[in-house]
Design a protein around this motif. Structure first.
Motif, PDB file in Angstrom:
ATOM      1  N   ARG A 119       0.822  -1.215   0.000  1.00 55.16           N
ATOM      2  CA  ARG A 119       0.000   0.000   0.000  1.00 55.16           C
ATOM      3  C   ARG A 119       0.853   1.262   0.000  1.00 55.16           C
ATOM      4  O   ARG A 119       1.811   1.367   0.752  1.00 55.16           O
ATOM      5  N   PHE A 120       0.478   2.184  -0.842  1.00 54.24           N
ATOM      6  CA  PHE A 120       1.049   3.525  -0.792  1.00 54.24           C
ATOM      7  C   PHE A 120       0.054   4.471  -1.455  1.00 54.24           C
ATOM      8  O   PHE A 120      -0.890   4.045  -2.120  1.00 54.24           O
ATOM      9  N   HIS A 121       0.249   5.767  -1.248  1.00 49.45           N
ATOM     10  CA  HIS A 121      -0.737   6.750  -1.699  1.00 49.45           C
ATOM     11  C   HIS A 121      -0.576   7.037  -3.190  1.00 49.45           C
ATOM     12  O   HIS A 121       0.057   8.012  -3.591  1.00 49.45           O
ATOM     13  N   PHE A 122      -1.177   6.169  -3.989  1.00 53.00           N
ATOM     14  CA  PHE A 122      -1.210   6.339  -5.443  1.00 53.00           C
ATOM     15  C   PHE A 122      -2.676   6.308  -5.858  1.00 53.00           C
ATOM     16  O   PHE A 122      -3.356   5.287  -5.714  1.00 53.00           O
ATOM     17  N   ASN A 123      -3.166   7.459  -6.347  1.00 56.21           N
ATOM     18  CA  ASN A 123      -4.602   7.632  -6.551  1.00 56.21           C
ATOM     19  C   ASN A 123      -5.101   7.314  -7.954  1.00 56.21           C
ATOM     20  O   ASN A 123      -6.241   7.627  -8.283  1.00 56.21           O
ATOM     21  N   ALA A 124      -4.256   6.703  -8.786  1.00 56.70           N
ATOM     22  CA  ALA A 124      -4.665   6.429 -10.172  1.00 56.70           C
ATOM     23  C   ALA A 124      -4.612   4.939 -10.479  1.00 56.70           C
ATOM     24  O   ALA A 124      -4.216   4.525 -11.573  1.00 56.70           O
ATOM     25  N   HIS A 125      -5.013   4.126  -9.497  1.00 53.97           N
ATOM     26  CA  HIS A 125      -5.039   2.675  -9.707  1.00 53.97           C
ATOM     27  C   HIS A 125      -6.408   2.291 -10.265  1.00 53.97           C
ATOM     28  O   HIS A 125      -7.439   2.629  -9.689  1.00 53.97           O
ATOM     29  N   ASN A 126      -6.411   1.582 -11.396  1.00 54.91           N
ATOM     30  CA  ASN A 126      -7.659   1.203 -12.049  1.00 54.91           C
ATOM     31  C   ASN A 126      -8.045  -0.236 -11.734  1.00 54.91           C
ATOM     32  O   ASN A 126      -7.195  -1.137 -11.745  1.00 54.91           O
ATOM     33  N   ILE A 127      -9.323  -0.428 -11.454  1.00 53.25           N
ATOM     34  CA  ILE A 127      -9.857  -1.752 -11.155  1.00 53.25           C
ATOM     35  C   ILE A 127     -11.141  -1.949 -11.949  1.00 53.25           C
ATOM     36  O   ILE A 127     -11.728  -0.991 -12.449  1.00 53.25           O
ATOM     37  N   LEU A 128     -11.575  -3.205 -12.058  1.00 56.11           N
ATOM     38  CA  LEU A 128     -12.813  -3.535 -12.752  1.00 56.11           C
ATOM     39  C   LEU A 128     -13.780  -4.145 -11.730  1.00 56.11           C
ATOM     40  O   LEU A 128     -13.428  -5.108 -11.041  1.00 56.11           O
ATOM     41  N   ILE A 129     -14.959  -3.577 -11.617  1.00 51.76           N
ATOM     42  CA  ILE A 129     -15.954  -4.066 -10.664  1.00 51.76           C
ATOM     43  C   ILE A 129     -17.029  -4.790 -11.466  1.00 51.76           C
ATOM     44  O   ILE A 129     -17.637  -4.208 -12.373  1.00 51.76           O
ATOM     45  N   TYR A 130     -17.258  -6.069 -11.164  1.00 46.63           N
ATOM     46  CA  TYR A 130     -18.154  -6.864 -11.998  1.00 46.63           C
ATOM     47  C   TYR A 130     -19.348  -7.457 -11.246  1.00 46.63           C
ATOM     48  O   TYR A 130     -20.159  -8.176 -11.836  1.00 46.63           O
TER      49      TYR A 130
END
Length: 332
Positions: A119-130
């Motif tokens: 974990r670290f403060h990176f605010n541009a991580h993309n995920i897919l919610i299905y």
């Protein structure tokens, strides 16, 4: 559309788009997504800080892959952001109730399934919610081997975190995908465009000029205290190897794109050669990160000139790749 299948990818944004389009019937690889979106880049931006250190980027800015795929392939992708957290939460549930799979931008720090050491403060991580199971969301995180779950509170915190590259609850999903896409003219256009962008000299912080800028900044560390020097060098490695696929990984992915493109153009020799050259550049970026890591662990004084010269050499070799790519002639 059938049941969603999680796939492990190299990078989050390109991985989400590849999985999303494949689910809706357009079978396109992650390297092809990366190449067609002109995502490869380099930038050293000292006035933008990440964790108090200058931004070092090895790809285009967040959301560029989504927006460029939308434009270049003429795919309708709707992007929605929210000023109200409750509206953002409700909209996600509404889309899932419609059996849509939804891309989302988030902070890695607040996603409950990510191990503490990652974990670290990176605010541009993309995920897919299905989907949703009770109060937990079913998530396909491209950089994880298996699909995961995340509780509602953690997901909301990750989606609406403040700071640099704040997600603002971003959700995105396709609304129309063309059935027949001729990739060849799009590939040819983007290869030329990327090559010219990386070789241009009038933007001092970006492209290959940006590599020279960073190399000079490394030399100037001789005037800084040892603690700052180590933090700065460590930051370069972190940005290269831990955020997304890292600088080397992005070069490897683009090499895969060039190889795939070569096959689409009847095993074009220029593209095949460029692919091999880019693989070698990727190896050099990895060696560069290893050189810094060893320097930081060594008890000997850090050889800043060696590190700077190594980076300049990488820049020269990467320039050769783009110059070779510019000789590609598409017979369409």
């Amino acid at each position: 559309m059938g049941e969603f299948t999680h796939t492990h990818h190299a990078h989050c944004e390109s991985g989400v788009i590849s999985s999303m389009l494949r689910h809706y019937g357009l079978n396109i690889s992650e390297p092809m997504i990366f190449g067609l979106s002109n995502a490869l880049n380099f930038a050293y931006i000292p006035f933008v800080k990440i964790g108090g250190m200058p931004l070092v980027a090895y790809r285009s800015i967040p959301k560029a892959i989504i927006k460029n795929i939308k434009k270049n392939l003429n795919i309708d992708i709707k992007l929605e952001t929210f000023s109200n957290i409750k509206k953002g939460e409700d909209r996600l549930d509404e889309l899932l109730a419609q059996d849509k799979i939804v891309g989302a931008q988030s902070s890695m720090y607040w996603l409950s399934y990510i191990p503490n050491e990652m974990r670290f403060h990176f605010n541009a991580h993309n995920i897919l919610i299905y989907g949703k199971d009770g109060d937990e969301y079913l998530i396909s995180d491209p950089v994880f081997q298996m699909a995961v779950k995340c509780d509602k509170a953690s997901l909301s915190k990750a989606r609406f975190v403040k700071g640099v590259m704040a997600p603002k609850g971003l959700l995105y999903y396709p609304t129309n995908i063309p059935k027949d896409i001729d990739f060849r003219p799009i590939i040819a256009k983007n290869i030329k465009q990327l090559s010219k962008t990386m070789l241009r000299k009038y933007v001092p912080i970006a492209g290959l000029v940006g590599i020279k800028y960073l190399a000079n900044a490394i030399l100037k560390l001789q005037n800084k205290d040892k603690r700052y020097t180590k933090l700065f060098l460590g930051h370069i490695v972190r940005m290269q190897e831990e955020i997304g696929t890292g600088g080397a990984g992005f070069r490897f992915m683009y090499a895969s794109f060039l190889q795939e493109a070569s096959e689409l153009f009847d095993n074009d020799e220029v593209l095949a050669k460029s692919s091999k050259m880019m693989l070698e550049v990727g190896d050099q970026w990895r060696d560069f990160a290893l050189l810094i890591a060893k320097s930081l662990k060594s008890k000997k004084p850090i050889d800043l000139k060696l590190i700077s010269d190594t980076l300049l050499e990488i820049g020269k070799n990467e320039a050769k790749v783009y110059k070779t790519m510019l000789t590609f002639k598409a017979n369409i």
